[in-house]
Design a protein around this motif. Sequence first.
Motif, PDB file in Angstrom:
ATOM      1  N   GLY A   1       0.996  -1.369   0.407  1.00  0.00           N
ATOM      2  CA  GLY A   1      -0.082  -0.327  -0.115  1.00  0.00           C
ATOM      3  C   GLY A   1       0.767   1.280   0.271  1.00  0.00           C
ATOM      4  N   VAL A   2       2.641   1.567  -0.288  1.00  0.00           N
ATOM      5  CA  VAL A   2       3.079   1.947  -0.296  1.00  0.00           C
ATOM      6  C   VAL A   2       3.232   3.082  -1.751  1.00  0.00           C
ATOM      7  N   ASP A   3       3.087   3.896  -1.787  1.00  0.00           N
ATOM      8  CA  ASP A   3       2.750   4.422  -3.292  1.00  0.00           C
ATOM      9  C   ASP A   3       4.422   4.803  -3.366  1.00  0.00           C
ATOM     10  N   ARG A   4       4.458   4.523  -4.863  1.00  0.00           N
ATOM     11  CA  ARG A   4       5.708   4.371  -5.569  1.00  0.00           C
ATOM     12  C   ARG A   4       5.655   5.459  -6.813  1.00  0.00           C
ATOM     13  N   GLY A   5       4.738   6.067  -7.012  1.00  0.00           N
ATOM     14  CA  GLY A   5       4.321   6.682  -8.376  1.00  0.00           C
ATOM     15  C   GLY A   5       4.739   8.657  -8.015  1.00  0.00           C
ATOM     16  N   GLY A   6       4.515   8.571  -6.093  1.00  0.00           N
ATOM     17  CA  GLY A   6       4.843  10.490  -5.406  1.00  0.00           C
ATOM     18  C   GLY A   6       3.735  10.899  -6.590  1.00  0.00           C
ATOM     19  N   CYS A   7       2.984  10.295  -5.824  1.00  0.00           N
ATOM     20  CA  CYS A   7       1.492  11.019  -5.643  1.00  0.00           C
ATOM     21  C   CYS A   7       1.130  12.037  -4.042  1.00  0.00           C
ATOM     22  N   PRO A   8       1.405  13.202  -3.696  1.00  0.00           N
ATOM     23  CA  PRO A   8       1.300  13.769  -3.433  1.00  0.00           C
ATOM     24  C   PRO A   8      -0.274  13.530  -1.993  1.00  0.00           C
ATOM     25  N   ASN A   9      -0.698  13.654  -2.209  1.00  0.00           N
ATOM     26  CA  ASN A   9      -2.394  13.130  -2.212  1.00  0.00           C
ATOM     27  C   ASN A   9      -2.405  11.614  -0.979  1.00  0.00           C
ATOM     28  N   VAL A  10      -1.486  11.163  -1.337  1.00  0.00           N
ATOM     29  CA  VAL A  10      -1.868   9.974  -0.466  1.00  0.00           C
ATOM     30  C   VAL A  10      -1.461  10.453   1.490  1.00  0.00           C
ATOM     31  N   LEU A  11      -0.589  11.470   0.933  1.00  0.00           N
ATOM     32  CA  LEU A  11      -0.527  12.940   3.113  1.00  0.00           C
ATOM     33  C   LEU A  11      -1.065  13.712   2.836  1.00  0.00           C
ATOM     34  N   THR A  12      -2.024  14.205   2.135  1.00  0.00           N
ATOM     35  CA  THR A  12      -3.118  15.170   2.063  1.00  0.00           C
ATOM     36  C   THR A  12      -4.008  15.048   3.502  1.00  0.00           C
ATOM     37  N   ARG A  13      -4.531  15.585   3.700  1.00  0.00           N
ATOM     38  CA  ARG A  13      -5.812  15.543   4.972  1.00  0.00           C
ATOM     39  C   ARG A  13      -7.360  16.541   4.402  1.00  0.00           C
ATOM     40  N   ASP A  14      -7.830  15.222   4.567  1.00  0.00           N
ATOM     41  CA  ASP A  14      -9.160  15.165   3.609  1.00  0.00           C
ATOM     42  C   ASP A  14     -10.367  16.342   4.494  1.00  0.00           C
TER      43      ASP A  14
END
Lengths: 184, 728
Positions: free
Chosen positions: B695-708
């Motif tokens: 489930g670790v993102d390897r594509g570099g999508c920052p929304n994996v880290l942003t707060r909803d």
Amino acid sequence: MQIGFYFDQSRCTNCYTCLIACKDWHEYELGDEPQDWLRISAVERGKFPDLSISYLFITCLHCLNPACVTACPVGAISKREWDGIVIVDRNTCLGHPTCGACRLACPYDIPRFGTDQDAKMEKCDLCLEHWQAGKKPICVEACPTRALDAGPLDELMNRYKGVREVEGFTYCADVAPALWFGKR
Amino acid sequence: MDTQHTVIIPTGACHDCGGRCVLKVHVRNGVAIRVETDDGEEPQLRACARGRAYRKRVYDPNRLKYPMKRVGKRGEGKFERISWDEALDTVARELLRVRESYGPSAILAKWGSGNPGKFNEGLLHRFLNMLGGCTMDWGGASAEGSVFASRTVYGTLKTGHTRDDLVNSRLIIMWGWNPVDSIWSTNTPLYLMRAKEAGARIVCIDPRFTDSAAVLADQWIPIRPGTDAAMMAAMAYVMLKENLHNQKFLDMYTIGFDKFKDYVMGIGDGLPKTPAWAEPITGVLAPIIEHLAQEYANSKPAALIPGYAPGRTAYGEEYHRAASTLAAMTGNIGIHGGGAAGFERGPVPLLGMAGPSIPTGKNPVEAGSPSVRGSLDPSVRNRTRVHGTRIWDAILKGKAGGYPSDLKLLYIVGSNCLNQTPNTNKGVQALNKLEFIVVHEQFMTPTARFADILLPVSTIWEQIDIARPWLSGAYYIYMNKVIDTMYESKTDFNIFCELAVRLGFDYSDKTEEEWIREIIKISPDMSKDITDYDAFKRDGVYKLRFTEPQISFQEQIEDPENNPFPTPSGKIETYSQRLAELNNPKVPPVPQYIETWENANDPLANTYPLQLVTHHFKTRAHSNFDNIPRLKQLETQTVWINFIDAQDRGIGNGDEVRVFNDRGEVVLPVYVTERIIPGVVAIGQGAWYRPDRAGVDRGGCPNVLTRDEYSPGGGWPTNTSLVEVRKA
């Protein structure tokens, strides 16, 4: 006459539009993904927060004394007398890795070879057919900030207050590149 | 080249890229072979790298070629080819089933910038409204903070100048504004160059030393994300203390400035907002703040252009309102070379990008609810809609979580919403909970992988449409059909026509071309300007002619008696009674600096000490083009980190690093640089989410880290997140 490029370093934003336009235009003739006929490089100076970055456009500079022409063992590269454009006859070229002498000779590392065995040399031809249609090279017509121009070198040197060297570029007198710069 | 058999067809490359430009496509034997751009009359609308590479998007071998149904797990990407009949029958059946079982509000509509001309833009909502309605999201990801502020202060979004007016400015403050990367209307970088060459001084305030700062600015002021309003309050303090402000302007055109003054001077809270107060908050030295305040007050005319990025923080509305307040204090509104520092939509064309699309009709689900148009009260919107940052939460919790409906079906058209909405991992959970997902797409995006039925859509070059300038620029674009429809793909319009037949209503009462003529006819500006449709279509562009740059609020300033501002008071509302009535201290009636969540002082910073910002790329328009190799190879997806922060962590340039917080983890290469303020890291938004087995993102999508979460005025705080970085 000698045709050359003008590049205004103060106007280049590193937007890649010239590079993409060049690839798009020349792919049609090559029928293959072209190598980068032109490059944009950066010179970064300073420490946080006092920084400066200058971008440099470079492609074949259609030198007045081209080292590649001299280096080519089979005479595949020539300089046209009437406009100074340096062209390569890809049918005669030996290709790389059999040869590649032009690339070694060029002080600006311009000649490119595809990845195939004995791929022929490719580089900027100043958009020959574009000139024939009364237009400027595709990169010049593409530049969103009008940082580029091309034309007879003496005319460019008269039209633009400029210099021979800018950040990131050294003028090599031996080959005498046909490039005139606007300074940052 | 064989020119005899080549035709040149004018079109465009319309995405939410920040510009709208002209492409002239060379077509031979039905194949697009080359692209040129506008070489006609000035101002030429030259395309950027994205547009010039468009042929590679149209002919990308990974285009979706035929309808498919999912055969693996959602997100796994396993699909099987089916016929159009089976695909459309299934979608129609599911739409009817969900509508009958749960009501139309169980359908969530998600439209994106995958194919957005003015005609295409309204198709999904028109279709769903005819079917019985749907639940919609609200709050634009790009600029809702600015929208809210501009409506509050000026009562309009039309606050900008055409960009050729920049040449009249003596000082340009680019506040969090990076038009070299994100364009901000075609030719903006060119006009900035010309302004600089005409002698304007340019100051750039940004956590990153962007290319805009590098090539345009005389001075770069690095600032901590989310603290811009504090620096602006301190600038106001300096102007008031040194009596540099234009009191006459404030008396004549604004309302409630004294209350802002009280806040700035510390009347009430005993805390004067001095540069010394702002320094530890913003990371900007007090003398630098003081000097910029003096410079802005004394250089006339001066344009403060507030980029949207600082507004994409928690309480980012306050930054935008403070910017407008500074513009008023310096009397730079309604004059050439100045700027109102509002939303920045230009005065021409009359309606800018917001001009009409195909009429969508009324949404039956929202019938009887108060109109949300122009409302400053988020609770009014939340009665029937879901804020864009909360769609995952709304799907997971439904009515029990306080949302207007229980969502069962997601209808996605050209939107990579899993990638482009905060908290991607929560998005995965939400998508897995839905009963049915249909996606119209051109590529197997991270979102498309979750579709139950995936429908291949034609590109903009395979259909006709029209476009308007992004914010300003006096022209319209006609996008001609360049090549025939490829593979089995269909236009969104044709898909809806064929679905409507199955659902028992008529969607095809007009052809595409009839609709485009209709859109021109119902546009107050285009209907006057486009008198010769055939010439517009033939030329591909129509340029409006003016003798001088066009500016906003000139009438309001020159003749205020007869031209009130479109606010309730008729004045520039530094103090807003409408906001006072919301009675929410996080949306105060005068602009204030409010400390964000997940900032450097948050206890969470003990665990995740770095602030994350998510900037734009030159080679993408949001997540569009990330899959096109010709563009992708130009800009490496990295996380930017300052040399000092990297050294602390034993990280070297180019190392693979983990960027993580409680919401997720991204692994990507690191760019160790002097070009970012210490304590802050940056990941370009739009890179495609590519989770590994863990489930670790390897594509570099920052929304994996942003707060909803959304800012109280509706802004998307995608630049307000804390993370930690470690060597992978």
